[in-house]
Design a protein around this motif. Structure first.
Motif, short mmCIF file in Angstrom:
data_model
loop_
_atom_site.label_atom_id
_atom_site.label_comp_id
_atom_site.label_asym_id
_atom_site.label_seq_id
_atom_site.Cartn_x
_atom_site.Cartn_y
_atom_site.Cartn_z
N LEU A 14 -18.77 -72.82 -8.40
CA LEU A 14 -19.62 -71.63 -8.29
C LEU A 14 -19.50 -70.85 -9.59
O LEU A 14 -18.41 -70.74 -10.15
N ARG A 15 -20.61 -70.31 -10.04
CA ARG A 15 -20.62 -69.56 -11.29
C ARG A 15 -20.22 -68.11 -11.07
O ARG A 15 -20.52 -67.53 -10.05
N ASP A 26 -12.72 -72.80 -3.37
CA ASP A 26 -11.40 -72.31 -2.95
C ASP A 26 -10.97 -71.09 -3.77
O ASP A 26 -10.40 -70.14 -3.22
N GLU A 27 -11.21 -71.13 -5.08
CA GLU A 27 -10.86 -69.99 -5.93
C GLU A 27 -11.64 -68.74 -5.53
O GLU A 27 -11.10 -67.65 -5.47
N VAL A 28 -12.92 -68.93 -5.27
CA VAL A 28 -13.77 -67.80 -4.88
C VAL A 28 -13.32 -67.24 -3.53
O VAL A 28 -13.24 -66.03 -3.35
N GLN A 29 -12.98 -68.12 -2.59
CA GLN A 29 -12.47 -67.66 -1.29
C GLN A 29 -11.17 -66.90 -1.46
O GLN A 29 -10.96 -65.86 -0.82
N ASP A 149 -21.83 -63.66 -0.41
CA ASP A 149 -23.13 -64.32 -0.59
C ASP A 149 -22.98 -65.59 -1.42
O ASP A 149 -23.62 -66.60 -1.14
N LYS A 150 -22.16 -65.53 -2.47
CA LYS A 150 -21.91 -66.73 -3.29
C LYS A 150 -21.34 -67.86 -2.42
O LYS A 150 -21.72 -69.00 -2.57
#
Length: 155
Positions: A14-15, A26-29, A149-150
């Motif tokens: 994901l950007r 996983d990093e975004v979560q 949203d991402k």
């Protein structure tokens, strides 16, 4: 030779909001689950927050972005080798970043005492107030929603 990463299933990236970095889902979560305090301590999360605030800026910096700048600058000053002793020029720098008057007044009085431990405690109090202001801001709530949203849209 295949690496361990190549052997497993491909991970979707994901950007960042500005597109400057890619992160795994996983990093975004992980970043989404961070508290405000943990966000401000985590370098990657802070970079993502700053990216979001800059993207949404129209004209001058928002209060949340100003408080983020002050938070980071206080952290720099508190970890300086000179034991947190601040000059009035450094106080002016904080004021230029948007340090509210009541915080400026308190810090100026503490700087004049020259007591290292009092200066460090005052910087930590200012960071705490900045964290609270960031957390209470609509920009921070919007940032958390944008991360969600991402994750939902995987963009």
């Amino acid at each position: 030779m295949a690496t361990a990463a190549c052997k497993g299933a491909a991970k979707r990236l994901l950007r960042c909001f500005c597109g400057c970095m890619e992160m795994t889902e996983d990093e975004v979560q992980r970043i989404y689950r961070l508290s405000t305090q943990a966000t401000l301590i985590d370098r990657q999360a802070t970079k993502l927050l700053r990216s979001y605030l800059q993207l949404k800026r129209s004209g001058d910096k928002s209060e949340a972005e100003q408080f983020l700048d002050i938070y980071e600058k206080c952290g720099e000053y508190a970890t300086q080798e000179n034991c947190g002793i601040l000059t009035l020029d450094e106080l002016d720098e904080l004021c230029d970043l948007g340090l509210p008057y009541h915080m400026e007044k308190e810090l100026k009085l503490v700087i004049q005492t020259g007591e290292c431990s009092n200066i460090e405690r005052c910087l930590l109090r200012i960071q705490g107030e900045c964290r609270n202001e960031i957390e209470a801001s609509q920009e921070y709530k919007d940032y958390k929603s944008a991360i969600l949203d991402k994750l939902r849209n995987k963009v």
